[in-house]
Design a protein around this motif. Sequence first.
Motif, PDB file in Angstrom:
ATOM      1  N   GLY B  54       0.910  -1.124   0.006  1.00 34.75           N
ATOM      2  CA  GLY B  54       0.035  -0.059  -0.006  1.00 34.75           C
ATOM      3  C   GLY B  54       0.628   1.164  -0.115  1.00 34.75           C
ATOM      4  N   GLU B  55       2.125   0.989   0.029  1.00 35.54           N
ATOM      5  CA  GLU B  55       2.935   2.330   0.037  1.00 35.54           C
ATOM      6  C   GLU B  55       3.230   2.883  -1.335  1.00 35.54           C
ATOM      7  OE1 GLU B  55       6.381   2.773   3.495  1.00 35.54           O
ATOM      8  OE2 GLU B  55       6.827   1.308   1.890  1.00 35.54           O
ATOM      9  N   ILE B  56       3.508   4.112  -1.362  1.00 35.10           N
ATOM     10  CA  ILE B  56       3.660   4.722  -2.808  1.00 35.10           C
ATOM     11  C   ILE B  56       5.164   5.213  -2.741  1.00 35.10           C
ATOM     12  CG2 ILE B  56       2.683   6.354  -4.533  1.00 35.10           C
ATOM     13  CD1 ILE B  56       0.618   4.277  -3.231  1.00 35.10           C
ATOM     14  N   LEU B  57       5.991   4.594  -3.291  1.00 36.97           N
ATOM     15  CA  LEU B  57       7.428   4.842  -3.353  1.00 36.97           C
ATOM     16  C   LEU B  57       7.556   5.760  -4.587  1.00 36.97           C
ATOM     17  CD1 LEU B  57      10.237   4.599  -1.768  1.00 36.97           C
ATOM     18  CD2 LEU B  57      10.445   2.704  -3.528  1.00 36.97           C
ATOM     19  N   VAL B 201       2.444   1.191  -5.402  1.00 41.81           N
ATOM     20  CA  VAL B 201       3.036   1.881  -6.640  1.00 41.81           C
ATOM     21  C   VAL B 201       4.413   2.410  -6.353  1.00 41.81           C
ATOM     22  CG1 VAL B 201       2.752   4.069  -8.065  1.00 41.81           C
ATOM     23  CG2 VAL B 201       0.695   2.664  -7.069  1.00 41.81           C
ATOM     24  N   ILE B 202       5.297   2.152  -7.520  1.00 44.25           N
ATOM     25  CA  ILE B 202       6.541   2.577  -7.555  1.00 44.25           C
ATOM     26  C   ILE B 202       6.759   3.596  -8.650  1.00 44.25           C
ATOM     27  CG2 ILE B 202       9.090   2.066  -7.679  1.00 44.25           C
ATOM     28  CD1 ILE B 202       8.465  -0.501  -6.419  1.00 44.25           C
ATOM     29  N   ILE B 203       7.220   4.738  -8.502  1.00 42.13           N
ATOM     30  CA  ILE B 203       7.007   5.934  -9.764  1.00 42.13           C
ATOM     31  C   ILE B 203       8.462   6.510  -9.607  1.00 42.13           C
ATOM     32  CG2 ILE B 203       5.812   7.398  -8.060  1.00 42.13           C
ATOM     33  CD1 ILE B 203       4.077   8.056 -10.305  1.00 42.13           C
ATOM     34  N   VAL B 204       8.719   6.534 -10.949  1.00 44.37           N
ATOM     35  CA  VAL B 204       9.693   7.373 -11.252  1.00 44.37           C
ATOM     36  C   VAL B 204       9.572   8.598 -11.974  1.00 44.37           C
ATOM     37  CG1 VAL B 204      12.034   7.551 -12.666  1.00 44.37           C
ATOM     38  CG2 VAL B 204      11.546   5.642 -11.030  1.00 44.37           C
ATOM     39  N   SER B 205       9.846   9.790 -11.759  1.00 48.17           N
ATOM     40  CA  SER B 205       9.610  11.075 -12.414  1.00 48.17           C
ATOM     41  C   SER B 205      10.530  12.195 -11.933  1.00 48.17           C
ATOM     42  CB  SER B 205       8.156  11.441 -11.945  1.00 48.17           C
ATOM     43  OG  SER B 205       7.798  12.455 -12.760  1.00 48.17           O
ATOM     44  N   GLU B 212       5.572  14.674  -5.074  1.00 50.07           N
ATOM     45  CA  GLU B 212       4.987  15.324  -3.793  1.00 50.07           C
ATOM     46  C   GLU B 212       3.595  14.860  -3.566  1.00 50.07           C
ATOM     47  OE1 GLU B 212       6.756  19.272  -3.929  1.00 50.07           O
ATOM     48  OE2 GLU B 212       7.704  18.892  -1.984  1.00 50.07           O
ATOM     49  N   ARG B 213       2.979  15.177  -4.651  1.00 48.72           N
ATOM     50  CA  ARG B 213       1.334  14.822  -4.620  1.00 48.72           C
ATOM     51  C   ARG B 213       1.062  13.474  -4.466  1.00 48.72           C
ATOM     52  NH1 ARG B 213       1.195  18.052  -8.931  1.00 48.72           N
ATOM     53  NH2 ARG B 213       0.587  16.195 -10.424  1.00 48.72           N
ATOM     54  N   ILE B 214       1.624  12.522  -4.779  1.00 48.78           N
ATOM     55  CA  ILE B 214       1.049  11.215  -4.776  1.00 48.78           C
ATOM     56  C   ILE B 214       1.808  10.403  -3.885  1.00 48.78           C
ATOM     57  CG2 ILE B 214       1.086   8.886  -6.027  1.00 48.78           C
ATOM     58  CD1 ILE B 214       0.587  10.309  -8.716  1.00 48.78           C
ATOM     59  N   CYS B 215       3.187  10.560  -3.701  1.00 52.96           N
ATOM     60  CA  CYS B 215       4.113   9.507  -2.933  1.00 52.96           C
ATOM     61  C   CYS B 215       3.971   9.520  -1.366  1.00 52.96           C
ATOM     62  CB  CYS B 215       5.614   9.420  -3.205  1.00 52.96           C
ATOM     63  SG  CYS B 215       5.720   9.156  -5.210  1.00 52.96           S
ATOM     64  N   ASN B 216       4.130   8.738  -0.613  1.00 54.00           N
ATOM     65  CA  ASN B 216       4.381   8.936   0.672  1.00 54.00           C
ATOM     66  C   ASN B 216       5.890   8.730   1.314  1.00 54.00           C
ATOM     67  OD1 ASN B 216       4.078   6.098   0.634  1.00 54.00           O
ATOM     68  ND2 ASN B 216       1.893   6.266   1.358  1.00 54.00           N
ATOM     69  N   ARG B 217       6.592   7.773   0.453  1.00 52.59           N
ATOM     70  CA  ARG B 217       7.996   7.991   0.840  1.00 52.59           C
ATOM     71  C   ARG B 217       8.742   7.989  -0.562  1.00 52.59           C
ATOM     72  NH1 ARG B 217       9.156   2.194   2.236  1.00 52.59           N
ATOM     73  NH2 ARG B 217      11.500   2.756   3.160  1.00 52.59           N
TER      74      ARG B 217
END
Lengths: 255, 244
Positions: B54-57, B201-205, B212-217
Motif C-alpha cells: 500500500g505504500e507509494i514510493l 506503486v513505485i513511480i519514477v519521475s 510530492e502529490r502522490i507518494c508517501n516515501r
Amino acid sequence: MIKDIFLYHNLINELIKRDIKKKYRRSILGIIWSMLNPLFMMIITAMVFSHLFRFDIKNFALYLLTGQLIFTFYAEATNFAMSSILENGSLIKKVYIPKYLFPLSRVLSSGVNLCFTIPALFLIMLYTNQEIHFTIFLSIIPLILLLIFCLGIGLILATIAVYFRDVFHLYGVFLSALNYATPIFYPKEIVPASYQFIIKYNPLYYYLEAFRNIVYSNSIPSADIWIICIGLSITSLGLGLYVFLKKQNNFVLYI
Amino acid sequence: MDNIISVEHVKMKFNLMEEKVDTLKEYIVKLIKGNLLYNEFTALDDISFNVKKGEILGIVGFNGAGKSTLLKILAGVLKPTEGKVIIRGSIAPLIEVGAGFDPELTARENIYLNGAILGYKRDFIKKNFSKIISFAEIERFIDVPIKNFSSGMYARLGFAIATIVNPDILIVDEVLSVGDFKFQNKCEQRINEMIDNGTTVIIVSHDIGLIERICNRVLWLEHGKKKCIGNKDIVCKMYKSYGG
C-alpha cells in the motif's frame, strides 16, 4: 517450464496469430497462399525436372512435394526462430516474459503454416492416383519430431543471432547447401558412394525418409529411422535449451 | 512483516564495450588485436530497501542515477549482478507504454496481443474491451493499424491496457510525461484509484510536484548509490535544495 507454457498459452496463441496475420496482411487470397505456394513451386520444379533432367522416379510430383514440404518447413521454422529474439527486442527490454516463448511461438507458427500445405499434398495424392492407406495418419509423427528438432536448432540460432548478426547471412548460405544435400528432387541412389556420407550426416534426411516412407511408399519406416529421428530431436532440443537458458539473462544487454 | 518488495544489496554492473561488437569478424579482429575492452560500469551499488503493502514510493535522482535500471530489475527484465529482489505479488510494469505493440497490427489486435503479454486471459480482455477503448478515446480507430496512430493515442492505449487490472504492484516510469495535461490528469486519477484499491506503486519521475502529490516515501539515488530514503516532505525538500 511446463507450468510457464500453460500459464502463457494465451500469449503463445496471440503470437502465433500475429505471425500468420502479418504474413498474409493485405493479400486477397490470404492463407490460401500457404497451399498455393508449395503447389506452384512443385509444378514448376516438376516441369523442369521431368523435361530437363530425367530421374527414374515413379510419381515424381509426390516425391518432390514430400521433399519440399519437409525442407520448406525446416528452413522457415529455423530462420523465423533465429530472428525472434532480436525482433522482439523492444519487448524483452521492457516487460518480463520467458524468452523462449518467442522462438517457440515462431516454430509453432511455421507448424501451422505446414498444416495449411497438407491439402495441397492430398490434392496431389488424389490427382496422381496414389494409394492412400490408414497408415497415412502416422505421417504426423515425423512432422512432430521435426518440429521438436527445429525448436532446438531455432533456440541455438536465436542465441547466436543476439551476439553475432553474421549468422543471418551464414545460415542463408548453409540452407542453400542443405537444400542440395537433401534428396528432395533426386533419388539418393544417384549420389556417388564416396559422397553418400553427406546424406548420412544430414539430419533432415532421416525425417524426410520417415515422412516419405509413410506418404509416398506406403510403408512403415524401419526402427532404425525412428530411433535416429527421436534421438536427433531430443539431442537438438536438449542442446538448444541448454545454450538458450544459459545465455538468456544477457540478451537484454545486446539487443 | 508485510514487505511486498524487498531489495537486498542489489548491485548491477554493465560491461560497456568500447564499441559494440556485433559481428563475428569484428570480434575475432578485436580479440587478436587484444583490444576487446570491457569497461565495467556500476549502474547500481549496494541498494537495499523495503516497500510495504500500500505504500507509494517515489524514486528521484538526476539523469544517470540508475532509476530506470532499478525499475527494470524490479520488473524482472534485468537480473542483478549481485544481491536479490523478493517480490510478493503481481506486477504491472508501465515502464514504457506500448512496448509490446506491433505497428502493423490494428488497435483491436494489439489490445489482445498486449493483454496477453501482460498475462491477461482472452475472456478477460474481451470483457474489458470497451472499457479500454473508451479510456484510450480511440473509438473511431479500433481497426486502424497502430502505425498510423499519433504518439498521444499510442500512449493512451498502452496506459489503458496496462491499468485495466488492479495489480498488487504498479511500476510507473515517466509515462505521465507523454500526452497532454488532460490525459495526464486522467492517468493520475486512475493511479489514485488503484492506490485506493490497495495497489503498491513505485513511480519514477523528474516532476517533483507529481512525486510530492502522490507518494508517501521517496528514494533518492545518486550515481547508483542510495543517497537517502524517507518521508516525502523531507527527501523532496533536500532534493530540491540540492538541485537548485
